[in-house]
Scaffold this active site. Structure first.
Site, PDB file in Angstrom:
ATOM      1  N   SER A 119      12.579 -26.551  23.636  1.00 21.98           N
ATOM      2  CA  SER A 119      12.729 -25.204  23.079  1.00 21.98           C
ATOM      3  C   SER A 119      11.951 -25.111  21.774  1.00 21.98           C
ATOM      4  O   SER A 119      11.794 -26.110  21.061  1.00 21.98           O
ATOM      5  CB  SER A 119      14.199 -24.883  22.816  1.00 21.98           C
ATOM      6  OG  SER A 119      14.328 -23.678  22.075  1.00 21.98           O
ATOM      7  N   TYR A 147      22.060 -26.573  18.779  1.00 21.60           N
ATOM      8  CA  TYR A 147      21.066 -26.400  19.832  1.00 21.60           C
ATOM      9  C   TYR A 147      19.715 -26.973  19.400  1.00 21.60           C
ATOM     10  O   TYR A 147      19.067 -27.705  20.159  1.00 21.60           O
ATOM     11  CB  TYR A 147      20.923 -24.918  20.170  1.00 21.60           C
ATOM     12  CG  TYR A 147      19.968 -24.635  21.299  1.00 21.60           C
ATOM     13  CD1 TYR A 147      20.280 -24.979  22.603  1.00 21.60           C
ATOM     14  CD2 TYR A 147      18.742 -24.016  21.051  1.00 21.60           C
ATOM     15  CE1 TYR A 147      19.402 -24.721  23.649  1.00 21.60           C
ATOM     16  CE2 TYR A 147      17.858 -23.751  22.089  1.00 21.60           C
ATOM     17  CZ  TYR A 147      18.198 -24.102  23.374  1.00 21.60           C
ATOM     18  OH  TYR A 147      17.325 -23.852  24.413  1.00 21.60           O
TER      19      TYR A 147
END
Length: 271
Positions: free
Chosen positions: A142, A155
């Site tokens: 990501s 995250y």
């Protein structure tokens, strides 16, 4: 067509979103697909879509955080198709919007279990088969691994570990001709992310990149296809940014909501 002709691919988290689209596109390019997901209903739906389009696919239920389950996933693949050429670590957990002080401690571990332990276990069990075929590994990371974000500590840290894993495995398995790369998407308005974060959040995210748009599943699927194919034969240890240019832009679009939701008693933000 035929870029993956005769190849066998495991795609985790293939019950929806990026993984379902990868399954469809990889199949169109000639690969046999192992749809690996914890959700049996959505996994079988992906298989049905692939088969209806003329492809070859099976469903294997997997908990990527479980050693025996990931071992079984690889074993079932080899039992059915005789080999393994491609592993896509797509299964992942997305995030809360609390800062490091307001996040509950127990909320942290699921990110590490799914996003870090999961790919590690899948590669751990797939490696003995991938070295036989000089296979390819694609890890879905990501842009959060490269950019700090408001409320993204858990995250972002987990996806940063995915990049470190990618670099390490590229070295270790490169000795046997196995390539390991990563794809780092920007926000994508998939069904799952909209459910978690809301449509308004995704509209705001458009302002965070030069193209003023979000990723779609096809963007990530085709980037992964390139890395899984022989077209990327000289690429390993690569982090392919599929982020609409977000890595070159700093835009704290969500700071006001973040400040409202994460208050320190008696202390005001500086801006």
């Amino acid at each position: 067509m035929g870029r993956l002709e005769g190849k066998v691919a495991i795609i985790t988290g293939a019950g929806g979103g990026f993984g379902r689209r990868m399954s469809e596109i990889f199949s169109q390019e000639g690969a046999k697909i192992v749809v690996a997901d914890f959700d049996e209903k959505s996994g079988h739906e992906t298989v049905e879509k692939v088969v209806a389009a003329g492809g070859d696919a099976i469903f294997v239920k997997v908990d990527v955080t479980n050693d025996e389950s990931t071992r079984n996933m690889v074993a079932k693949t080899v039992e059915r198709y005789g080999k393994l050429d491609i592993l896509v670590n797509n299964a992942g957990k997305q995030g809360v919007k609390n800062d490091i002080a307001h996040m509950q401690v127990e909320e942290m571990m699921p990110y590490l279990n799914v996003n870090v332990r999961g790919p590690w276990l899948c590669i751990h069990h797939a490696a003995p088969e991938l070295v036989k075929t000089k296979g390819k590994i694609v890890n879905i990371a990501s842009i959060a691994a490269l950019q700090g974000s408001y409320g993204g500590t858990a995250y972002g840290v987990s996806k940063g570990a995915v990049l470190s894993l990618t670099y390490a495995v590229a070295n270790e398995l490169g000795l046997y001709g196995v390539r390991c790369n990563a794809v780092s998407p920007y926000s994508a308005a998939t069904q799952e992310t909209v459910r978690l974060l809301g449509e308004e959040f995704h509209e705001l995210r458009k302002s965070g990149n030069p193209l003023h748009q979000l990723c779609i599943a096809d963007d990530v699927a085709y980037a992964s296809l390139f890395l899984a194919s022989d077209e990327s034969r000289s690429c390993t240890g690569l982090n392919l940014l599929c982020d609409c240019g977000a890595h070159v832009r700093s835009c704290p679009f969500d700071i006001e909501d973040f400040k409202k939701n994460n208050v320190y008693e008696g202390v005001e933000p500086l801006f």
